[in-house]
Design a protein around this motif. Structure first.
Motif, PDB file in Angstrom:
ATOM      1  N   SER A 149      26.879 -11.487  68.465  1.00 50.08           N
ATOM      2  CA  SER A 149      25.835 -11.165  67.491  1.00 50.08           C
ATOM      3  C   SER A 149      24.528 -10.789  68.176  1.00 50.08           C
ATOM      4  N   GLY A 150      24.645 -10.173  69.376  1.00 53.64           N
ATOM      5  CA  GLY A 150      23.437  -9.721  70.078  1.00 53.64           C
ATOM      6  C   GLY A 150      22.745  -8.620  69.287  1.00 53.64           C
ATOM      7  N   HIS A 151      21.425  -8.534  69.439  1.00 53.22           N
ATOM      8  CA  HIS A 151      20.644  -7.545  68.679  1.00 53.22           C
ATOM      9  C   HIS A 151      20.453  -6.229  69.432  1.00 53.22           C
ATOM     10  N   ILE A 152      20.940  -6.144  70.695  1.00 52.85           N
ATOM     11  CA  ILE A 152      20.529  -5.008  71.520  1.00 52.85           C
ATOM     12  C   ILE A 152      21.697  -4.115  71.983  1.00 52.85           C
ATOM     13  N   TYR A 200      32.457  -7.377  82.293  1.00 48.96           N
ATOM     14  CA  TYR A 200      32.414  -8.742  82.826  1.00 48.96           C
ATOM     15  C   TYR A 200      33.723  -9.448  82.483  1.00 48.96           C
ATOM     16  N   PRO A 201      34.200 -10.345  83.342  1.00 47.29           N
ATOM     17  CA  PRO A 201      35.295 -11.210  82.897  1.00 47.29           C
ATOM     18  C   PRO A 201      34.829 -12.007  81.677  1.00 47.29           C
ATOM     19  N   PHE A 202      35.710 -12.252  80.751  1.00 46.20           N
ATOM     20  CA  PHE A 202      35.374 -13.050  79.566  1.00 46.20           C
ATOM     21  C   PHE A 202      35.331 -14.514  80.007  1.00 46.20           C
TER      22      PHE A 202
HETATM   23  P1  ADP Z   1      22.834  -8.578  73.627  1.00 45.24           P
HETATM   24  O1  ADP Z   1      21.869  -8.143  74.686  1.00 45.24           O
HETATM   25  O2  ADP Z   1      23.134  -7.524  72.648  1.00 45.24           O
HETATM   26  O3  ADP Z   1      22.405  -9.867  73.013  1.00 45.24           O
HETATM   27  P2  ADP Z   1      24.767 -10.152  75.159  1.00 45.24           P
HETATM   28  O4  ADP Z   1      24.927  -9.836  76.610  1.00 45.24           O
HETATM   29  O5  ADP Z   1      24.016 -11.364  74.813  1.00 45.24           O
HETATM   30  O6  ADP Z   1      24.210  -8.850  74.412  1.00 45.24           O
HETATM   31  O7  ADP Z   1      26.245 -10.244  74.550  1.00 45.24           O
HETATM   32  C1  ADP Z   1      26.460 -10.397  73.164  1.00 45.24           C
HETATM   33  C2  ADP Z   1      27.386 -11.579  72.915  1.00 45.24           C
HETATM   34  O8  ADP Z   1      28.664 -11.360  73.557  1.00 45.24           O
HETATM   35  C3  ADP Z   1      26.891 -12.889  73.485  1.00 45.24           C
HETATM   36  O9  ADP Z   1      26.010 -13.539  72.605  1.00 45.24           O
HETATM   37  C4  ADP Z   1      28.197 -13.661  73.695  1.00 45.24           C
HETATM   38  O10 ADP Z   1      28.645 -14.237  72.482  1.00 45.24           O
HETATM   39  C5  ADP Z   1      29.181 -12.569  74.054  1.00 45.24           C
HETATM   40  N1  ADP Z   1      29.385 -12.430  75.512  1.00 45.24           N
HETATM   41  C6  ADP Z   1      28.678 -11.636  76.362  1.00 45.24           C
HETATM   42  N2  ADP Z   1      29.151 -11.724  77.621  1.00 45.24           N
HETATM   43  C7  ADP Z   1      30.193 -12.597  77.582  1.00 45.24           C
HETATM   44  C8  ADP Z   1      31.147 -13.079  78.562  1.00 45.24           C
HETATM   45  N3  ADP Z   1      31.114 -12.683  79.840  1.00 45.24           N
HETATM   46  N4  ADP Z   1      32.107 -13.952  78.146  1.00 45.24           N
HETATM   47  C9  ADP Z   1      32.170 -14.336  76.849  1.00 45.24           C
HETATM   48  N5  ADP Z   1      31.324 -13.917  75.883  1.00 45.24           N
HETATM   49  C10 ADP Z   1      30.350 -13.049  76.232  1.00 45.24           C
END
Ligand code: ADP
Ligand code: GN1
Ligand code: MG
Length: 369
Positions: free
Chosen positions: A25-28, A112-114
């Motif tokens: 749920s990222g905003h960017i 990225y690896p999850f």
């Molecule tokens: P944004 O800049 O849009 O907020 P994020 O990098 O925070 O993007 O990624 C959005 C969401 O994806 C995170 O809040 C998280 O739930 C999930 N996420 C991102 N990277 C990983 C990862 N390596 N492993 C598991 N979940 C991830």
């Protein structure tokens, strides 16, 4: 929505792409969870399109991220951490050996690896989560403190320069659609009534009382993944804004996201309050990892930082509403105005409890010292 089967071949995945779907749920950024098949086993990765409207130079940004994540991995391995690769983001290289790949439309992607058996929370559920999240962000700052090499690039200049955020609001008001300006009248007043507050930390930085450090700058609760079983902070993510900053920006945003009684975009503002127990838990967690390097001025402004970052974020949502919702992803008309109202309701809740918060800082920092 992107066709991820066209993105997968840009990276050196060494597994077969199965399917992908939008995630988080990222905003960017545009984030996807992608499943792969590796000799009959299912494994997943995160593919992310970097928002290049927000981050003007995604390749330079990825150089920052490579430096920070390599350094983190080296330190974790040196410390003999059994789960080093789960404790930091690591980038999967593209087929031409970079930490990013450019698609035919010119979008910049990374993989990225999850991180399994952990998740980020949009809404906090327990005191333990607050403590562990804050501890993890403090550890991240400590790790970044001895990053070798030149100063990190500022991926968004003046990102937390609150007075400049207020100036941007002023400009947005001048250009705004009159209906939107009218709808936001009360919120505009709230912001300008706190003009003095916007300058407090930038003044301390200018005078040298608050030092520049490598900070994360986007420490909202869902940017740290907490272990599903123990709630321990496993991995700090969303490193796009890791750059020179102040620890006050990091702690303040933890307060903004871990201490309210509701979500960031709660519409019923009468439900929005501040949980002092969560604030105390944040202090315990953060000071357990950061007290060794903080100076007294930083400690003395930890409570105020929550107020500042809440004000700043409200100003940013309000500016975006007036500019026609061009920055943050929104799910409905008026979403940014709702977010701003929620921030300002929380701001008032902080103002009402600031003396108690200040006392807690002194008590908890005294115990940790
Ligand atoms: P944004 O800049 O849009 O907020 P994020 O990098 O925070 O993007 O990624 C959005 C969401 O994806 C995170 O809040 C998280 O739930 C999930 N996420 C991102 N990277 C990983 C990862 N390596 N492993 C598991 N979940 C991830
Ligand atoms: C954005 O990327 P995300 O969703 O973690 C924003 C933060 C704001 C936050 C408000 C690069 O964070 O600064 O505080 O939304 N990130 C950027 O929810 O602008
Ligand atoms: Mg994020």
């Amino acid at each position: 929505m992107h066709d991820l089967s066209r993105i997968a071949p840009l990276f050196d995945m060494r597994a077969d792409f199965v399917h992908a779907y939008p995630y988080g749920s990222g905003h960017i950024n545009d984030t996807y969870c992608a499943w792969y098949d590796l000799a009959g086993h299912r494994i997943r990765y995160i593919h992310q399109r970097i928002n290049h409207k927000v981050f003007k130079d995604p390749v330079a940004l990825m150089r920052n991220i490579e430096r920070v994540t390599r350094h983190a991995l080296e330190r974790l391995v040196e410390q003999g951490h059994p789960e080093a690769r789960r404790r930091t983001l690591t980038t999967i290289p593209s087929v031409d050996g970079h930490a990013w790949a450019i698609d035919p439309e010119g979008n910049c992607w990374r993989t990225y690896p999850f991180i399994e058996r952990a998740r980020g929370y949009d809404e906090i559920q327990s005191e333990k989560q607050a403590e562990e999240a804050a501890k993890a962000f403090g550890e991240f700052q400590k790790l970044a403190a001895d990053l070798p090499g030149e100063r990190l690039l500022e991926t968004i200049p003046n990102f937390h320069h609150t007075p400049k955020r207020l100036e941007a609001l002023e400009q947005a008001i001048a250009k705004a659609d009159p209906q939107r300006r009218e709808a936001a009248k009360a919120e505009i007043e709230v912001a300008f009534a706190r003009e003095d507050d916007t300058r407090r930390v930038t003044d301390l930085i200018e005078s040298g009382e608050v030092p520049e450090r490598v900070t994360h700058n986007d420490t909202k609760l869902n940017n740290v993944l907490l272990d599903d079983v123990t709630s321990e902070g496993v991995c700090v993510i969303d490193l796009d804004t890791t750059m020179p900053g102040s620890v006050l920006y990091d702690f303040g945003d933890m307060v903004r996201t871990a201490c309210p009684t509701t979500r960031e975009d709660e519409v019923d503002v009468s439900r929005i309050g501040l949980r002092l127990d969560r604030f105390e838990a944040l202090l315990r967690g953060y000071l357990s990892s950061a007290s060794s390097f903080l100076n007294q001025t930083e400690v003395d402004h930890l409570a105020f930082s929550g107020k500042l970052l809440t004000l700043e974020c409200g100003i940013r949502f309000l500016t975006d509403f007036l500019e026609g919702d061009v920055y943050f992803k929104t799910k409905r008309p008026g979403h940014n105005l709702d977010r701003c109202r929620a921030q300002f309701a929380f701001l008032k809740a902080i103002e009402a409890k600031l003396p108690q918060m200040e006392d807690m800082v002194q008590t908890v920092s005294g115990k940790v010292a």
